[in-house]
Design a protein around this motif. Structure first.
Motif, PDB file in Angstrom:
ATOM      1  N   THR A  15      -9.934   1.536 -50.300  1.00 51.35           N
ATOM      2  CA  THR A  15      -9.510   2.654 -51.133  1.00 51.35           C
ATOM      3  C   THR A  15      -8.224   3.270 -50.616  1.00 51.35           C
ATOM      4  O   THR A  15      -7.756   2.969 -49.513  1.00 51.35           O
ATOM      5  CB  THR A  15     -10.595   3.739 -51.172  1.00 51.35           C
ATOM      6  OG1 THR A  15     -10.615   4.418 -49.897  1.00 51.35           O
ATOM      7  CG2 THR A  15     -11.966   3.162 -51.452  1.00 51.35           C
ATOM      8  N   GLY A  50     -15.904  11.298 -57.127  1.00 52.30           N
ATOM      9  CA  GLY A  50     -16.981  11.734 -56.248  1.00 52.30           C
ATOM     10  C   GLY A  50     -17.993  12.637 -56.919  1.00 52.30           C
ATOM     11  O   GLY A  50     -19.210  12.448 -56.782  1.00 52.30           O
ATOM     12  N   VAL A 105     -11.066   3.647 -46.978  1.00 51.56           N
ATOM     13  CA  VAL A 105     -12.481   3.296 -46.914  1.00 51.56           C
ATOM     14  C   VAL A 105     -12.686   1.896 -47.491  1.00 51.56           C
ATOM     15  O   VAL A 105     -12.180   1.582 -48.576  1.00 51.56           O
ATOM     16  CB  VAL A 105     -13.328   4.318 -47.702  1.00 51.56           C
ATOM     17  CG1 VAL A 105     -14.793   3.922 -47.699  1.00 51.56           C
ATOM     18  CG2 VAL A 105     -13.146   5.721 -47.120  1.00 51.56           C
ATOM     19  N   THR A 128     -21.081  -0.814 -58.010  1.00 58.56           N
ATOM     20  CA  THR A 128     -19.631  -0.990 -57.911  1.00 58.56           C
ATOM     21  C   THR A 128     -19.242  -2.381 -58.391  1.00 58.56           C
ATOM     22  O   THR A 128     -19.940  -3.365 -58.137  1.00 58.56           O
ATOM     23  CB  THR A 128     -19.142  -0.781 -56.473  1.00 58.56           C
ATOM     24  OG1 THR A 128     -19.885  -1.628 -55.585  1.00 58.56           O
ATOM     25  CG2 THR A 128     -19.333   0.674 -56.058  1.00 58.56           C
ATOM     26  N   THR A 177     -11.208   4.116 -62.235  1.00 56.91           N
ATOM     27  CA  THR A 177     -10.548   5.109 -61.402  1.00 56.91           C
ATOM     28  C   THR A 177      -9.048   4.875 -61.321  1.00 56.91           C
ATOM     29  O   THR A 177      -8.551   3.790 -61.605  1.00 56.91           O
ATOM     30  CB  THR A 177     -11.116   5.054 -59.976  1.00 56.91           C
ATOM     31  OG1 THR A 177     -10.744   3.803 -59.383  1.00 56.91           O
ATOM     32  CG2 THR A 177     -12.626   5.178 -59.993  1.00 56.91           C
ATOM     33  N   ASP A 209     -10.187   7.575 -54.052  1.00 54.50           N
ATOM     34  CA  ASP A 209     -11.545   7.955 -53.687  1.00 54.50           C
ATOM     35  C   ASP A 209     -12.045   9.250 -54.341  1.00 54.50           C
ATOM     36  O   ASP A 209     -13.185   9.336 -54.794  1.00 54.50           O
ATOM     37  CB  ASP A 209     -11.673   8.168 -52.170  1.00 54.50           C
ATOM     38  CG  ASP A 209     -10.953   7.151 -51.325  1.00 54.50           C
ATOM     39  OD1 ASP A 209      -9.753   6.912 -51.565  1.00 54.50           O
ATOM     40  OD2 ASP A 209     -11.579   6.613 -50.403  1.00 54.50           O
ATOM     41  N   TRP A 210     -11.190  10.259 -54.320  1.00 58.38           N
ATOM     42  CA  TRP A 210     -11.605  11.617 -54.667  1.00 58.38           C
ATOM     43  C   TRP A 210     -11.837  11.843 -56.161  1.00 58.38           C
ATOM     44  O   TRP A 210     -12.434  12.837 -56.552  1.00 58.38           O
ATOM     45  CB  TRP A 210     -10.545  12.608 -54.185  1.00 58.38           C
ATOM     46  CG  TRP A 210      -9.222  12.427 -54.862  1.00 58.38           C
ATOM     47  CD1 TRP A 210      -8.771  13.069 -55.990  1.00 58.38           C
ATOM     48  CD2 TRP A 210      -8.179  11.540 -54.479  1.00 58.38           C
ATOM     49  NE1 TRP A 210      -7.518  12.627 -56.330  1.00 58.38           N
ATOM     50  CE2 TRP A 210      -7.126  11.686 -55.414  1.00 58.38           C
ATOM     51  CE3 TRP A 210      -8.025  10.629 -53.434  1.00 58.38           C
ATOM     52  CZ2 TRP A 210      -5.953  10.954 -55.340  1.00 58.38           C
ATOM     53  CZ3 TRP A 210      -6.848   9.906 -53.350  1.00 58.38           C
ATOM     54  CH2 TRP A 210      -5.831  10.068 -54.295  1.00 58.38           C
ATOM     55  N   VAL A 246     -14.040  -0.689 -58.693  1.00 56.37           N
ATOM     56  CA  VAL A 246     -13.402  -0.458 -57.391  1.00 56.37           C
ATOM     57  C   VAL A 246     -12.400  -1.576 -57.135  1.00 56.37           C
ATOM     58  O   VAL A 246     -12.650  -2.737 -57.468  1.00 56.37           O
ATOM     59  CB  VAL A 246     -14.441  -0.384 -56.246  1.00 56.37           C
ATOM     60  CG1 VAL A 246     -15.335   0.828 -56.410  1.00 56.37           C
ATOM     61  CG2 VAL A 246     -15.286  -1.653 -56.152  1.00 56.37           C
ATOM     62  N   TYR A 251      -7.881   2.252 -54.756  1.00 54.96           N
ATOM     63  CA  TYR A 251      -8.721   3.125 -55.577  1.00 54.96           C
ATOM     64  C   TYR A 251      -8.683   4.554 -55.023  1.00 54.96           C
ATOM     65  O   TYR A 251      -8.848   4.783 -53.832  1.00 54.96           O
ATOM     66  CB  TYR A 251     -10.142   2.533 -55.599  1.00 54.96           C
ATOM     67  CG  TYR A 251     -11.312   3.458 -55.710  1.00 54.96           C
ATOM     68  CD1 TYR A 251     -11.379   4.455 -56.666  1.00 54.96           C
ATOM     69  CD2 TYR A 251     -12.416   3.298 -54.862  1.00 54.96           C
ATOM     70  CE1 TYR A 251     -12.489   5.276 -56.772  1.00 54.96           C
ATOM     71  CE2 TYR A 251     -13.527   4.110 -54.958  1.00 54.96           C
ATOM     72  CZ  TYR A 251     -13.554   5.102 -55.917  1.00 54.96           C
ATOM     73  OH  TYR A 251     -14.652   5.909 -56.015  1.00 54.96           O
TER      74      TYR A 251
END
Length: 208
Positions: free
Chosen positions: A48, A22, A52, A37, A74, A18-19, A12, A16
């Motif tokens: 992110t 997940g 977030v 993380t 990511t 996010d999606w 992270v 980053y």
């Protein structure tokens, strides 16, 4: 399988995406894996792309391949704006050299390309032209036009394929039996309602 061998490390960092992970982390957690993380430091929260804030569990410098079963890298805007995330690509090199899997999606593939980690492995990304523009990349002949690609212990995927990315991770780790994994992919990627009863039956048997 021990708790240590089921530990998954998710990189992270600021921006980053996010999606992109997940599906991967949620379903691995359901299968008994522990997600930790990993940030540039453990003290500084990261934000992110979706705004977030995440407080990393540990610092990248403290991560060793022998303590992990997978490193997930990511996408992030930072992969395209400088070398701030280069240490994460170097950690991927360390993992691969130690025989521990690495899964990279979106911009993280560019970081691996710049580090020379895609030159001798089949791989994919957002587009061939995206990687062609990366300095030091010499793997164009190994580029594959596919949603996601697994070559040995390295998984790569483009930014629009979080479900295919998750499928490759699950297959590599043996998280689901092949028929259950096929049903999972058909449900989450294709919205195939006929896959749902297969997953429910597997859950009742303890296969999912």
């Amino acid at each position: 399988m021990t708790a240590s061998s089921k530990r998954i490390h998710l990189a992270v960092y600021d921006t980053y995406a996010d999606w992109e992970t997940g599906h991967t982390t949620a379903h691995l957690t359901q299968r008994g894996h522990r997600i930790r993380t990993v940030g540039p430091t453990a003290e500084q929260p990261v934000t992110t792309m979706g705004g977030v804030r995440i407080q990393p569990d540990m610092a990248l410098a403290d991560l060793s391949p022998e303590d992990s079963s997978l490193l997930i890298l990511t996408g992030a805007s930072l992969w395209d704006t400088g070398d701030d995330l280069a240490p994460f690509a170097e950690k991927a090199r360390e993992f691969l050299a130690a025989g521990v899997p690495v899964a990279a999606i979106c911009g993280a593939t560019a970081g691996l390309a710049r580090a020379g980690l895609l030159d001798d492995r089949a791989h994919t990304s957002a587009a061939a032209a995206y990687l062609d523009g990366q300095p030091g990349y010499a793997g164009a002949g190994r580029y594959v036009e596919a949603d996601a690609v697994t070559d040995g212990i390295l998984i790569t995927a483009g930014p629009t394929e979080p479900v295919a990315f998750a499928r490759e991770v699950f297959a590599l780790l043996g998280a689901y039996k092949p028929d259950v994994l096929d049903a999972w992919y058909r449900l989450f990627h294709d919205s195939d309602e006929t896959a749902f009863p297969v997953l429910m039956a597997a859950a009742e048997r303890g296969d999912a």
